[in-house]
Design a protein around this motif. Structure first.
Motif, PDB file in Angstrom:
ATOM      1  N   ARG A  21       0.819  -1.207   0.000  1.00 50.26           N
ATOM      2  CA  ARG A  21       0.000   0.000   0.000  1.00 50.26           C
ATOM      3  C   ARG A  21       0.859   1.265   0.000  1.00 50.26           C
ATOM      4  O   ARG A  21       0.337   2.358   0.059  1.00 50.26           O
ATOM      5  CB  ARG A  21      -0.920  -0.001   1.214  1.00 50.26           C
ATOM      6  N   ASP A  22       2.189   1.105  -0.067  1.00 46.69           N
ATOM      7  CA  ASP A  22       3.070   2.251  -0.217  1.00 46.69           C
ATOM      8  C   ASP A  22       2.811   2.847  -1.596  1.00 46.69           C
ATOM      9  O   ASP A  22       3.052   2.203  -2.609  1.00 46.69           O
ATOM     10  CB  ASP A  22       4.528   1.783  -0.108  1.00 46.69           C
ATOM     11  N   PRO A  23       2.285   4.100  -1.666  1.00 50.49           N
ATOM     12  CA  PRO A  23       1.881   4.647  -2.959  1.00 50.49           C
ATOM     13  C   PRO A  23       3.032   5.176  -3.784  1.00 50.49           C
ATOM     14  O   PRO A  23       2.842   5.604  -4.909  1.00 50.49           O
ATOM     15  CB  PRO A  23       0.932   5.781  -2.558  1.00 50.49           C
TER      16      PRO A  23
ATOM     17  N   ALA B 153      -8.033  -6.980   8.012  1.00 48.63           N
ATOM     18  CA  ALA B 153      -9.128  -6.014   8.137  1.00 48.63           C
ATOM     19  C   ALA B 153      -9.833  -5.819   6.799  1.00 48.63           C
ATOM     20  O   ALA B 153     -11.062  -5.709   6.732  1.00 48.63           O
ATOM     21  CB  ALA B 153      -8.593  -4.685   8.663  1.00 48.63           C
ATOM     22  N   GLN B 154      -9.072  -5.789   5.725  1.00 43.72           N
ATOM     23  CA  GLN B 154      -9.687  -5.584   4.419  1.00 43.72           C
ATOM     24  C   GLN B 154     -10.569  -6.763   4.026  1.00 43.72           C
ATOM     25  O   GLN B 154     -11.692  -6.579   3.548  1.00 43.72           O
ATOM     26  CB  GLN B 154      -8.603  -5.358   3.367  1.00 43.72           C
ATOM     27  N   ALA B 155     -10.054  -7.970   4.201  1.00 42.25           N
ATOM     28  CA  ALA B 155     -10.878  -9.137   3.889  1.00 42.25           C
ATOM     29  C   ALA B 155     -12.109  -9.186   4.800  1.00 42.25           C
ATOM     30  O   ALA B 155     -13.184  -9.636   4.387  1.00 42.25           O
ATOM     31  CB  ALA B 155     -10.056 -10.415   4.032  1.00 42.25           C
ATOM     32  N   SER B 156     -11.962  -8.671   6.020  1.00 42.29           N
ATOM     33  CA  SER B 156     -13.078  -8.695   6.965  1.00 42.29           C
ATOM     34  C   SER B 156     -14.193  -7.751   6.543  1.00 42.29           C
ATOM     35  O   SER B 156     -15.381  -8.086   6.675  1.00 42.29           O
ATOM     36  CB  SER B 156     -12.584  -8.332   8.374  1.00 42.29           C
ATOM     37  N   TRP B 157     -13.836  -6.560   6.034  1.00 37.89           N
ATOM     38  CA  TRP B 157     -14.931  -5.667   5.632  1.00 37.89           C
ATOM     39  C   TRP B 157     -15.671  -6.235   4.429  1.00 37.89           C
ATOM     40  O   TRP B 157     -16.900  -6.071   4.318  1.00 37.89           O
ATOM     41  CB  TRP B 157     -14.461  -4.241   5.391  1.00 37.89           C
TER      42      TRP B 157
ATOM     43  N   ILE C  88      -3.600   0.518  14.615  1.00 40.82           N
ATOM     44  CA  ILE C  88      -2.397   0.325  13.807  1.00 40.82           C
ATOM     45  C   ILE C  88      -2.112   1.514  12.898  1.00 40.82           C
ATOM     46  O   ILE C  88      -1.207   1.463  12.066  1.00 40.82           O
ATOM     47  CB  ILE C  88      -2.488  -0.972  12.981  1.00 40.82           C
ATOM     48  N   GLY C  89      -2.882   2.605  13.080  1.00 40.81           N
ATOM     49  CA  GLY C  89      -2.568   3.848  12.389  1.00 40.81           C
ATOM     50  C   GLY C  89      -3.107   3.969  10.983  1.00 40.81           C
ATOM     51  O   GLY C  89      -2.607   4.782  10.194  1.00 40.81           O
ATOM     52  N   ILE C  90      -4.135   3.194  10.622  1.00 43.34           N
ATOM     53  CA  ILE C  90      -4.735   3.287   9.293  1.00 43.34           C
ATOM     54  C   ILE C  90      -5.971   4.171   9.399  1.00 43.34           C
ATOM     55  O   ILE C  90      -6.998   3.768   9.955  1.00 43.34           O
ATOM     56  CB  ILE C  90      -5.118   1.896   8.753  1.00 43.34           C
TER      57      ILE C  90
ATOM     58  N   ALA D 111     -10.779   0.409   4.365  1.00 40.95           N
ATOM     59  CA  ALA D 111     -11.702  -0.519   5.023  1.00 40.95           C
ATOM     60  C   ALA D 111     -12.954   0.250   5.433  1.00 40.95           C
ATOM     61  O   ALA D 111     -13.013   0.803   6.524  1.00 40.95           O
ATOM     62  CB  ALA D 111     -11.041  -1.169   6.233  1.00 40.95           C
ATOM     63  N   PRO D 112     -13.949   0.318   4.562  1.00 40.42           N
ATOM     64  CA  PRO D 112     -15.140   1.143   4.823  1.00 40.42           C
ATOM     65  C   PRO D 112     -16.103   0.511   5.813  1.00 40.42           C
ATOM     66  O   PRO D 112     -17.300   0.397   5.561  1.00 40.42           O
ATOM     67  CB  PRO D 112     -15.761   1.274   3.431  1.00 40.42           C
TER      68      PRO D 112
END
Length: 309
Positions: free
Chosen positions: A40-42, A164-168, A197-199, A205-206
């Protein structure tokens, strides 16, 4: 997705911090091993002299798509397949927001190939994008199965972000399957986990908007309002129109549940305008459907029928 120890991960990666340690502090990597890179480093990994000068990829920014396409192409040309994984992940998320099922399916297939070919620890990356594609196709059962596999893989890799992403996505799939209780049980812990975790980025993750929707369905209106306030504050502080749109939709549902149909419809109309301003056809369609439900319950059956069609 990160490359496991002992595997060649391809050229171009995150550089060590000025102090010689791992990014964000911590011990330096063992000799001969590349620092693990957060996909996710842009920043552009294919142009080291310029990478720190590149602007971050804003989820609503018009430059995000072309920048990611350039990173993807250059990573493919140089054989940096781990960098391709990160670029394809982001491109898949943009395709999801644009409701482009064909592109999303294509990116998911390429991520599966890269994940298995590189023997990446986070095969969950591919499962996450696969689950997004299943959501767009309306395949709730497939989305749930893929999201659960992504959660398990990320948990085994101790990667809280991908978990977290898979969870949403799992929570959203539960909503699509009309199981608000299951959706809430999955979504409720996510906002605090991401904060810890600072996200802060809403697009990653909506869960706030989705959980507020689940709570309204469960009749827990006050709790839904607290989440909506949190979402409104975060959207304002980050300047995210997409977040404001999601908050306006949540407000519509809360007000309608309390009997204030007219004000609720106003918020729903505003949400549609905000979706259009950032090019979110999938979220716009969801808001239209929910707005139509509110209007039908109020006896206004014709209001948004042409648009819903």
């Amino acid at each position: 997705a990160r490359a496991p120890a002992g595997r060649r991960a391809g050229p171009g990666g995150r550089r060590p911090s000025p102090g010689g340690g791992a990014p964000g502090g911590g011990a330096p990597a063992p000799p001969g091993r590349r620092e693990p890179r957060d996909p996710r480093d842009p920043r552009d990994p294919c142009d080291p002299p310029a990478r720190d000068r590149l602007p971050p990829v804003r989820p609503e920014g018009p430059a995000a798509g072309p920048l990611l396409e350039r990173i993807d192409a250059r990573a493919a040309a140089t054989g940096a397949e781990d960098e391709r994984t990160g670029a394809l992940l982001h491109r898949g998320e943009l395709a999801y927001r644009a409701c482009d099922t064909d592109k999303l399916t294509l990116y998911a297939a390429e991520l599966r190939r890269l994940s298995w070919e590189l023997d990446l620890v986070q095969v969950g990356t591919a499962r996450y994008v696969d689950a997004l594609a299943a959501v767009l196709r309306g395949e709730a059962d497939a989305a749930r199965a893929l999201a659960r596999e992504g959660i398990e893989t990320a948990a085994n890799a101790q990667d809280e972000i991908f978990r977290a992403q898979a969870s949403w996505v799992l929570g959203f799939a539960e909503l699509l399957a009309d199981d608000a209780e299951a959706a809430h049980s999955v979504l409720a812990p996510l906002p605090d986990t991401l904060d810890r975790i600072g996200i802060l980025e809403l697009a990653l993750a909506p869960a706030l908007a989705l959980d507020a929707e689940a709570l309204v369905l469960l009749g827990r209106i006050n709790e839904a309002e607290e989440l909506t306030k949190r979402l409104e504050h975060r959207a304002r502080s980050l300047g995210r129109q997409a977040g404001r749109a999601a908050a306006a939709r949540s407000r519509m549902l809360i007000l309608a549940a309390r009997g204030d149909i007219d004000t609720g419809i106003d918020h729903g109309t505003r949400a549609i305008e905000l979706h259009e301003s950032v090019g979110e056809p999938f979220e716009r369609a969801r808001t239209l459907l929910l707005l139509g439900t509110v209007q039908r319950r109020a006896g206004r059956k014709r209001a948004h029928r042409p648009e819903c069609r």
